[in-house]
Design a protein around this motif. Structure first.
Motif, PDB file in Angstrom:
ATOM      1  N   TYR A   1      22.913  15.944-105.712  1.00 34.09           N
ATOM      2  CA  TYR A   1      23.047  14.497-105.899  1.00 34.09           C
ATOM      3  C   TYR A   1      22.446  13.741-104.712  1.00 34.09           C
ATOM      4  O   TYR A   1      22.606  14.155-103.557  1.00 34.09           O
ATOM      5  CB  TYR A   1      24.518  14.093-106.020  1.00 34.09           C
ATOM      6  N   ARG A   2      21.810  12.639-105.026  1.00 32.24           N
ATOM      7  CA  ARG A   2      21.354  11.724-103.988  1.00 32.24           C
ATOM      8  C   ARG A   2      22.441  10.658-103.785  1.00 32.24           C
ATOM      9  O   ARG A   2      22.919  10.070-104.762  1.00 32.24           O
ATOM     10  CB  ARG A   2      20.046  11.071-104.402  1.00 32.24           C
ATOM     11  N   LEU A   3      22.853  10.409-102.552  1.00 30.41           N
ATOM     12  CA  LEU A   3      23.860   9.396-102.266  1.00 30.41           C
ATOM     13  C   LEU A   3      23.187   8.072-101.927  1.00 30.41           C
ATOM     14  O   LEU A   3      22.139   8.056-101.261  1.00 30.41           O
ATOM     15  CB  LEU A   3      24.750   9.850-101.105  1.00 30.41           C
ATOM     16  N   PRO A   4      23.756   6.945-102.363  1.00 34.84           N
ATOM     17  CA  PRO A   4      23.102   5.638-102.153  1.00 34.84           C
ATOM     18  C   PRO A   4      22.763   5.356-100.698  1.00 34.84           C
ATOM     19  O   PRO A   4      21.680   4.840-100.396  1.00 34.84           O
ATOM     20  CB  PRO A   4      24.142   4.646-102.695  1.00 34.84           C
ATOM     21  N   ASN A   5      23.681   5.684 -99.782  1.00 34.11           N
ATOM     22  CA  ASN A   5      23.454   5.431 -98.362  1.00 34.11           C
ATOM     23  C   ASN A   5      23.248   6.717 -97.572  1.00 34.11           C
ATOM     24  O   ASN A   5      23.511   6.779 -96.369  1.00 34.11           O
ATOM     25  CB  ASN A   5      24.625   4.649 -97.772  1.00 34.11           C
ATOM     26  N   GLY A   6      22.794   7.755 -98.251  1.00 36.19           N
ATOM     27  CA  GLY A   6      22.513   9.010 -97.583  1.00 36.19           C
ATOM     28  C   GLY A   6      23.756   9.707 -97.066  1.00 36.19           C
ATOM     29  O   GLY A   6      24.862   9.578 -97.628  1.00 36.19           O
TER      30      GLY A   6
END
Length: 347
Positions: free
Chosen positions: A54-59
């Motif tokens: 998963y890619r997180l919105p704020n890394g």
């Protein structure tokens, strides 16, 4: 003196109507789930491993909050999927296997801050990235038999440079592909704030097959492996295909196994076998914990051996199919140079 004693007896209080004899706390009975005949052959397979990226919105800065939410919702999910919180037990009287107890699942936190989601989820995954992915999933090399003393579910949450890797290991004697993704989508629903899963599980396996089978177990996974001259290199598949609509043939095969159960070895498959697992019907890309759909879904090392094929739906949702194929290096290299095969690949 006699008159005085009679007076004392007359003045004594009457005995109580109710006497408390003991006090104790009572807890709900630990739910017990007897394994069905269909489950037993998997006891000498290995934990089923899945990896979701998963890619997180704020890394990486979102990682602590993501772990807190996922851990809390995992606890809620296990209340509905309680077999995953138990351990495998063998009945001392009839030898049948069941799942019992509330021991819990294992949650592991890890970090791989120098690794990005794209490095692992890209179409062209490097050999080095493939090696990293195998470190993101727990319980590699652990046989389902070890569920007698290990958690039946282990989850590893790894912080990436810009996201999170969710590696899961499921005891394959406890749940199949359908129930695996039922659990994952339900866990994700609860993580997004749902009060309950939209589809509740049914744990009564006796509805499918109620026969209790006495399955002799080896003292350990190592002891079982030492009896297999060919080792865990080949997948276990049926020697003879059975028409899924031939209920009579399926029942006869089940009755044969129940009358003389055995522990299977990978060598039972024979040479040059191909086994197909998972299904493009499983909605693996709908597992959204609140930060979007997974960038990629992959299998772990326990699921990768010569001749194993896994099918997943294409992430694009356009009816495509992702194929995960495992072969020995030489035939894989020949296949990669086969022009007829390459022309069959979707662009």
């Amino acid at each position: 003196m006699a008159a005085l004693d009679n007076c004392k007896d007359a003045a004594a209080p009457p005995p109580p109507v109710v006497t408390v004899t003991s006090t104790r706390n009572v807890a709900p009975a630990a739910p017990k789930c007897v394994l069905a005949t269909f489950d037993l052959p998997y006891i000498t397979f290995y934990y089923n491993q899945k990896l979701l990226l998963y890619r997180l919105p704020n890394g990486a800065s979102d990682f602590p909050d993501a772990v807190a939410r996922m851990s809390a919702s995992l606890s809620d999910a296990l209340a509905y999927f309680h077999p995953l919180a138990g351990r495998i037990r063998q009945d001392h009287h009839d030898g049948s296997l069941s799942i019992d107890g509330h021991h819990g699942a294992e949650v592991i936190e890890a970090s791989a801050d120098q690794v990005s989601v794209d490095e692992l989820a890209g179409e062209e995954c490097s050999e080095e990235a493939e090696k990293v992915m195998q470190l993101l999933v727990p319980y590699t090399g652990v046989m389902n038999l070890e569920g007698l003393h290990r958690p039946l579910l282990a989850v590893q949450l790894t912080r990436l440079r810009d996201g999170v890797a969710v590696g899961c290991a499921f005891n394959h004697a406890v749940l199949d592909g359908t129930s695996t993704w039922h659990f994952m989508t339900s866990w994700a629903e609860l993580c997004r704030g749902a009060g309950a899963p939209s589809l509740l599980p049914v744990h009564n396996r006796g509805m499918a097959r109620s026969v209790r089978v006495n399955l002799p177990l080896p003292p350990s996974a190592d002891a079982h492996e030492k009896t297999d001259p060919n080792g865990p290199k080949k997948p276990l598949v049926a020697r003879k295909a059975i028409d899924e609509h031939d209920a009579g043939a399926i029942t006869r095969r089940l009755e044969e196994y129940e009358a003389a159960p055995k522990l299977f070895h990978y060598s039972d498959a024979g040479p040059n076998c191909v086994a197909v697992g998972s299904s493009p019907r499983f909605r693996v890309y709908d597992v959204d914990f609140g930060f979007g759909r997974p960038e990629r879904v992959r299998s772990g090392g326990n699921n990768k051996f010569d001749g194993m094929v896994y099918l997943y739906p294409g992430r694009g949702g356009d009816g495509g199919i992702d194929v995960e194929l495992s072969l020995q290096p030489e035939p894989m290299q020949r296949l990669d140079k086969d022009q007829d095969f390459l022309q069959m690949r979707a662009p």
